[in-house]
Motif scaffolding. Structure first.
Motif, PDB file in Angstrom:
ATOM      1  N   SER A 119       0.560   4.784  -6.046  1.00 34.62           N
ATOM      2  CA  SER A 119       0.273   5.761  -4.993  1.00 34.62           C
ATOM      3  C   SER A 119      -1.059   6.437  -5.284  1.00 34.62           C
ATOM      4  O   SER A 119      -1.559   6.428  -6.408  1.00 34.62           O
ATOM      5  N   GLY A 120      -1.594   7.013  -4.248  1.00 33.86           N
ATOM      6  CA  GLY A 120      -2.832   7.770  -4.358  1.00 33.86           C
ATOM      7  C   GLY A 120      -2.903   8.768  -3.222  1.00 33.86           C
ATOM      8  O   GLY A 120      -2.196   8.636  -2.225  1.00 33.86           O
ATOM      9  N   VAL A 180      -2.414  13.795   1.918  1.00 27.60           N
ATOM     10  CA  VAL A 180      -1.304  12.858   2.098  1.00 27.60           C
ATOM     11  C   VAL A 180      -1.247  11.887   0.919  1.00 27.60           C
ATOM     12  O   VAL A 180      -2.240  11.263   0.556  1.00 27.60           O
ATOM     13  N   ARG A 181      -0.060  11.764   0.357  1.00 31.30           N
ATOM     14  CA  ARG A 181       0.156  10.790  -0.721  1.00 31.30           C
ATOM     15  C   ARG A 181       0.596   9.470  -0.091  1.00 31.30           C
ATOM     16  O   ARG A 181       1.603   9.411   0.623  1.00 31.30           O
ATOM     17  N   VAL A 182      -0.156   8.412  -0.340  1.00 35.68           N
ATOM     18  CA  VAL A 182       0.113   7.096   0.242  1.00 35.68           C
ATOM     19  C   VAL A 182       0.570   6.155  -0.873  1.00 35.68           C
ATOM     20  O   VAL A 182      -0.052   6.070  -1.929  1.00 35.68           O
ATOM     21  N   CYS A 183       1.655   5.448  -0.603  1.00 35.95           N
ATOM     22  CA  CYS A 183       2.222   4.498  -1.561  1.00 35.95           C
ATOM     23  C   CYS A 183       1.897   3.079  -1.131  1.00 35.95           C
ATOM     24  O   CYS A 183       1.777   2.781   0.057  1.00 35.95           O
ATOM     25  N   HIS A 184       1.765   2.203  -2.120  1.00 37.69           N
ATOM     26  CA  HIS A 184       1.507   0.796  -1.855  1.00 37.69           C
ATOM     27  C   HIS A 184       2.260  -0.049  -2.878  1.00 37.69           C
ATOM     28  O   HIS A 184       2.570   0.405  -3.975  1.00 37.69           O
ATOM     29  N   LEU A 185       2.548  -1.262  -2.468  1.00 36.59           N
ATOM     30  CA  LEU A 185       3.245  -2.202  -3.340  1.00 36.59           C
ATOM     31  C   LEU A 185       2.281  -2.742  -4.384  1.00 36.59           C
ATOM     32  O   LEU A 185       1.115  -2.995  -4.093  1.00 36.59           O
ATOM     33  N   GLN A 186       2.771  -2.903  -5.608  1.00 42.25           N
ATOM     34  CA  GLN A 186       2.006  -3.547  -6.678  1.00 42.25           C
ATOM     35  C   GLN A 186       2.712  -4.869  -6.955  1.00 42.25           C
ATOM     36  O   GLN A 186       3.663  -4.915  -7.743  1.00 42.25           O
ATOM     37  N   PRO A 187       2.262  -5.927  -6.319  1.00 39.51           N
ATOM     38  CA  PRO A 187       3.017  -7.188  -6.318  1.00 39.51           C
ATOM     39  C   PRO A 187       3.108  -7.900  -7.668  1.00 39.51           C
ATOM     40  O   PRO A 187       3.981  -8.743  -7.843  1.00 39.51           O
ATOM     41  N   ALA A 188       2.256  -7.588  -8.625  1.00 39.19           N
ATOM     42  CA  ALA A 188       2.293  -8.310  -9.901  1.00 39.19           C
ATOM     43  C   ALA A 188       3.636  -8.146 -10.599  1.00 39.19           C
ATOM     44  O   ALA A 188       4.196  -9.112 -11.130  1.00 39.19           O
ATOM     45  N   ARG A 189       4.183  -6.933 -10.627  1.00 37.91           N
ATOM     46  CA  ARG A 189       5.467  -6.717 -11.304  1.00 37.91           C
ATOM     47  C   ARG A 189       6.594  -7.389 -10.530  1.00 37.91           C
ATOM     48  O   ARG A 189       7.523  -7.936 -11.116  1.00 37.91           O
ATOM     49  N   LEU A 190       6.519  -7.364  -9.216  1.00 35.33           N
ATOM     50  CA  LEU A 190       7.524  -8.037  -8.401  1.00 35.33           C
ATOM     51  C   LEU A 190       7.456  -9.546  -8.637  1.00 35.33           C
ATOM     52  O   LEU A 190       8.484 -10.215  -8.750  1.00 35.33           O
ATOM     53  N   ALA A 191       6.257 -10.076  -8.774  1.00 38.43           N
ATOM     54  CA  ALA A 191       6.088 -11.503  -9.052  1.00 38.43           C
ATOM     55  C   ALA A 191       6.657 -11.866 -10.420  1.00 38.43           C
ATOM     56  O   ALA A 191       7.232 -12.949 -10.592  1.00 38.43           O
ATOM     57  N   SER A 243       2.799   6.559   3.894  1.00 36.57           N
ATOM     58  CA  SER A 243       2.852   7.892   3.296  1.00 36.57           C
ATOM     59  C   SER A 243       4.262   8.161   2.788  1.00 36.57           C
ATOM     60  O   SER A 243       5.232   7.532   3.225  1.00 36.57           O
ATOM     61  N   VAL A 244       4.365   9.115   1.880  1.00 33.23           N
ATOM     62  CA  VAL A 244       5.671   9.484   1.331  1.00 33.23           C
ATOM     63  C   VAL A 244       6.594   9.944   2.454  1.00 33.23           C
ATOM     64  O   VAL A 244       7.761   9.539   2.508  1.00 33.23           O
ATOM     65  N   SER A 245       6.098  10.754   3.372  1.00 31.75           N
ATOM     66  CA  SER A 245       6.956  11.246   4.462  1.00 31.75           C
ATOM     67  C   SER A 245       7.417  10.100   5.356  1.00 31.75           C
ATOM     68  O   SER A 245       8.564  10.083   5.814  1.00 31.75           O
ATOM     69  N   GLU A 246       6.558   9.114   5.586  1.00 28.76           N
ATOM     70  CA  GLU A 246       6.950   7.958   6.384  1.00 28.76           C
ATOM     71  C   GLU A 246       8.020   7.145   5.660  1.00 28.76           C
ATOM     72  O   GLU A 246       8.980   6.678   6.282  1.00 28.76           O
ATOM     73  N   LEU A 247       7.869   6.993   4.359  1.00 30.17           N
ATOM     74  CA  LEU A 247       8.861   6.248   3.583  1.00 30.17           C
ATOM     75  C   LEU A 247      10.196   6.976   3.521  1.00 30.17           C
ATOM     76  O   LEU A 247      11.259   6.353   3.545  1.00 30.17           O
ATOM     77  N   ALA A 248      10.159   8.293   3.434  1.00 31.76           N
ATOM     78  CA  ALA A 248      11.383   9.084   3.291  1.00 31.76           C
ATOM     79  C   ALA A 248      12.144   9.231   4.599  1.00 31.76           C
ATOM     80  O   ALA A 248      13.367   9.444   4.577  1.00 31.76           O
TER      81      ALA A 248
END
Length: 114
Positions: free
Chosen positions: A63-64, A69-80, A33-38
């Motif tokens: 994110s969605g 609660v807004r939850v964020c996730h990694l989008q690995p394609a751009r990192l790759a 979640s955004v709060s967990e990340l912050a």
């Protein structure tokens, strides 16, 4: 490569900041979640949200909402894609370094032989 440089440029811009790199490192473990990340950062939520926006705009993070609660996730394609570019550059420079070493060794052997 020039036509596809904008996504790569935005990924490297996003990765240039230590706060954003820390967020990426956390999201490698899994969604949060955004709060967990912050929470680990000593910055205000509005400032942290700007960091998230840069990460989302770069395509590194998505994110969605789940309820409220807004939850964020990694989008690995751009990192790759960024990792692939770095690997290509490393291969080019290692090849150049190998050729330079061979040239220097050859030059030294020629000087010693004369």
């Amino acid at each position: 490569m020039a036509n596809n440089s904008a996504p790569l440029d935005s990924a490297f811009h996003a990765l240039a900041d230590p706060t954003r790199r820390a967020v990426i490192s956390r999201l490698i473990v899994g969604p949060a979640s955004v709060s967990e990340l912050a929470q680990p950062f000593a910055i205000g939520l509005p400032t942290f949200l700007k960091h998230l926006k840069v990460l989302e705009d770069s395509g590194l993070v998505g994110s969605g909402k789940t309820g409220r609660v807004r939850v964020c996730h990694l989008q690995p394609a751009r990192l790759a894609a960024a990792e692939s570019w770095i690997a290509e550059q490393r291969a080019i420079w290692e090849g150049r370094a190998d050729r330079l070493a061979a040239y220097v060794e050859n030059h030294i052997h020629k000087e010693q032989g004369q």
